[in-house]
Motif scaffolding. Sequence first.
Motif, mmCIF file in Angstrom:
data_model
loop_
_atom_site.group_PDB
_atom_site.id
_atom_site.type_symbol
_atom_site.label_atom_id
_atom_site.label_comp_id
_atom_site.label_asym_id
_atom_site.label_seq_id
_atom_site.Cartn_x
_atom_site.Cartn_y
_atom_site.Cartn_z
ATOM 1 N N THR A 27 0.614 6.496 7.135
ATOM 2 C CA THR A 27 0.334 6.652 8.558
ATOM 3 C C THR A 27 -1.168 6.646 8.788
ATOM 4 O O THR A 27 -1.965 6.703 7.845
ATOM 5 C CB THR A 27 0.913 7.975 9.089
ATOM 6 N N ARG A 28 -1.557 6.622 10.055
ATOM 7 C CA ARG A 28 -2.986 6.686 10.370
ATOM 8 C C ARG A 28 -3.608 7.982 9.860
ATOM 9 O O ARG A 28 -4.774 8.015 9.489
ATOM 10 C CB ARG A 28 -3.199 6.551 11.878
ATOM 11 N N ALA A 29 -2.805 9.052 9.849
ATOM 12 C CA ALA A 29 -3.316 10.339 9.363
ATOM 13 C C ALA A 29 -3.719 10.249 7.895
ATOM 14 O O ALA A 29 -4.703 10.874 7.473
ATOM 15 C CB ALA A 29 -2.263 11.423 9.557
ATOM 16 N N HIS A 30 -2.980 9.463 7.115
ATOM 17 C CA HIS A 30 -3.351 9.302 5.708
ATOM 18 C C HIS A 30 -4.693 8.579 5.586
ATOM 19 O O HIS A 30 -5.537 8.951 4.756
ATOM 20 C CB HIS A 30 -2.263 8.526 4.957
ATOM 21 N N PHE A 31 -4.899 7.553 6.403
ATOM 22 C CA PHE A 31 -6.190 6.858 6.377
ATOM 23 C C PHE A 31 -7.315 7.803 6.793
ATOM 24 O O PHE A 31 -8.406 7.786 6.206
ATOM 25 C CB PHE A 31 -6.161 5.636 7.301
ATOM 26 N N ALA A 32 -7.048 8.625 7.800
ATOM 27 C CA ALA A 32 -8.063 9.577 8.254
ATOM 28 C C ALA A 32 -8.419 10.548 7.135
ATOM 29 O O ALA A 32 -9.610 10.845 6.908
ATOM 30 C CB ALA A 32 -7.560 10.336 9.477
ATOM 31 N N ARG A 33 -7.421 11.026 6.412
ATOM 32 C CA ARG A 33 -7.681 11.944 5.298
ATOM 33 C C ARG A 33 -8.484 11.262 4.189
ATOM 34 O O ARG A 33 -9.362 11.875 3.576
ATOM 35 C CB ARG A 33 -6.363 12.490 4.750
ATOM 36 N N VAL A 34 -8.199 9.989 3.949
ATOM 37 C CA VAL A 34 -8.965 9.239 2.944
ATOM 38 C C VAL A 34 -10.434 9.142 3.353
ATOM 39 O O VAL A 34 -11.342 9.332 2.531
ATOM 40 C CB VAL A 34 -8.366 7.832 2.752
ATOM 41 N N VAL A 73 -9.405 1.522 0.521
ATOM 42 C CA VAL A 73 -8.754 2.607 1.270
ATOM 43 C C VAL A 73 -7.226 2.580 1.147
ATOM 44 O O VAL A 73 -6.592 3.637 1.136
ATOM 45 C CB VAL A 73 -9.145 2.573 2.767
ATOM 46 N N LEU A 74 -6.632 1.402 1.041
ATOM 47 C CA LEU A 74 -5.173 1.328 1.036
ATOM 48 C C LEU A 74 -4.552 2.012 -0.179
ATOM 49 O O LEU A 74 -3.608 2.812 -0.015
ATOM 50 C CB LEU A 74 -4.701 -0.120 1.147
ATOM 51 N N PRO A 75 -5.026 1.760 -1.405
ATOM 52 C CA PRO A 75 -4.447 2.474 -2.553
ATOM 53 C C PRO A 75 -4.588 3.986 -2.425
ATOM 54 O O PRO A 75 -3.684 4.739 -2.792
ATOM 55 C CB PRO A 75 -5.247 1.935 -3.744
ATOM 56 N N ARG A 76 -5.717 4.434 -1.901
ATOM 57 C CA ARG A 76 -5.925 5.871 -1.723
ATOM 58 C C ARG A 76 -4.962 6.438 -0.675
ATOM 59 O O ARG A 76 -4.403 7.526 -0.839
ATOM 60 C CB ARG A 76 -7.370 6.162 -1.327
ATOM 61 N N ALA A 77 -4.763 5.701 0.418
ATOM 62 C CA ALA A 77 -3.842 6.154 1.465
ATOM 63 C C ALA A 77 -2.417 6.212 0.929
ATOM 64 O O ALA A 77 -1.666 7.161 1.220
ATOM 65 C CB ALA A 77 -3.923 5.226 2.678
ATOM 66 N N LYS A 78 -2.042 5.216 0.137
ATOM 67 C CA LYS A 78 -0.697 5.210 -0.439
ATOM 68 C C LYS A 78 -0.513 6.342 -1.439
ATOM 69 O O LYS A 78 0.567 6.922 -1.538
ATOM 70 C CB LYS A 78 -0.409 3.854 -1.095
#
Length: 285
Positions: free
Chosen positions: A133-140, A119-124
Motif C-alpha cells: 500500500t501507499r503506507a508501506h512506501f511512506a514507511r520506506v 523502494v519496491l523491494p523494501r516496500a514488499k
Amino acid sequence: MKIDLHSHTKFSDGHLTPEELVLRAHTMQVNVLAITDHDTVAGLDEAHSVQAKQKRPLTLIDGVEISTLWHGFDIHVVGLNVNRQCPEFLARLDGQAQVREARAEKIAEKLEKCGFEGVLPRAKALAGVGQVTRAHFARVLVNNYGVPTMEAAFKKYLGKGKRAAVKAEWPSIETAITWIQDAGGQAVLAHPAHYDMTAKWLRRLVALFEQAGGDAIETAFPGINKTKQELINELAQTHSLLASAGSDFHFPSRWTELGKNLGISSKLTPVWHNWTQFDALGANS
C-alpha cells in the motif's frame, strides 16, 4: 460494551499479525471486533483460529475495506459480516489485488525518478504476507531515505496530485456495495470526515451512497471534531443510514486505539441492532 468495527492487520497496512490484533483486542477489553483489511480477507481464518483458543470471549466480525473511486476521491467502503469463503467475492478481491500490485509498480517508478532507488523491494519486504500500500512506501521513505515523517511522505510524494501519486483504477462505490451485499454483508461508508472534501461534496457523497443501496455510515472514529460529528450524524439520519463505529486501527498510538471513544449518538440506529451472533454479550441492549 466495546465494539470496534474497523481494524487492520499485516495482511494490508496494519502493523500487527491477526494473532497480535486479537490479543490486543483482549488487552483493550474489546467485546466485538471487525477485521477489515484493505481489499482482502486473507487474515480472517488466522484470527478465528487464534480466538478459538482463548478463554476470554471476543466476537469477531468478518470484514473488508474496499477501495473505490468517486470524482477523483479515493473512497473506502467497509463490508461487515461478509462471507469470507464466497468464491465470487474472493475472485473480485483478487482483481483488487492485481490493481494494487500494478499501482505499486507505478508508484515505485515515480519514486525512482524522485531519486529513491530500490523502494519496491523494501516496500514488499515491509508488506510481508500483505499487499503493498501507499503506507508501506511512506514507511520506506521514512526508514531509509531521510523523509522525516509519514505525513511528510504523503504531503510531498504520495498524496493526491503529488510527484509519486498514481490514480488506481478502483471500482465505483456502487460496485463495492454490490460486491459486499452479494457476499452477505452490510456496506458501510468509512471515515467520512477524513476525505479532503467540502461539506457540500460530503453531502453529495452520502446521498450517492444511500441511492446506491449502502447500509450504514461510520459516525464514530478517531480525529473527528464536534462540527463534523454533528454533520455526519445529521446525514445518517437524513439518509436513513445505520451508524457504525470503528477506530481504523493500524497500530497502537496516542491517536488511535482499539475500542477507544467510539460511542454513537442515541438518536441513531447502530449497524449491529439486529445482529444475532453476539446477543449473549448484551451488545444489542
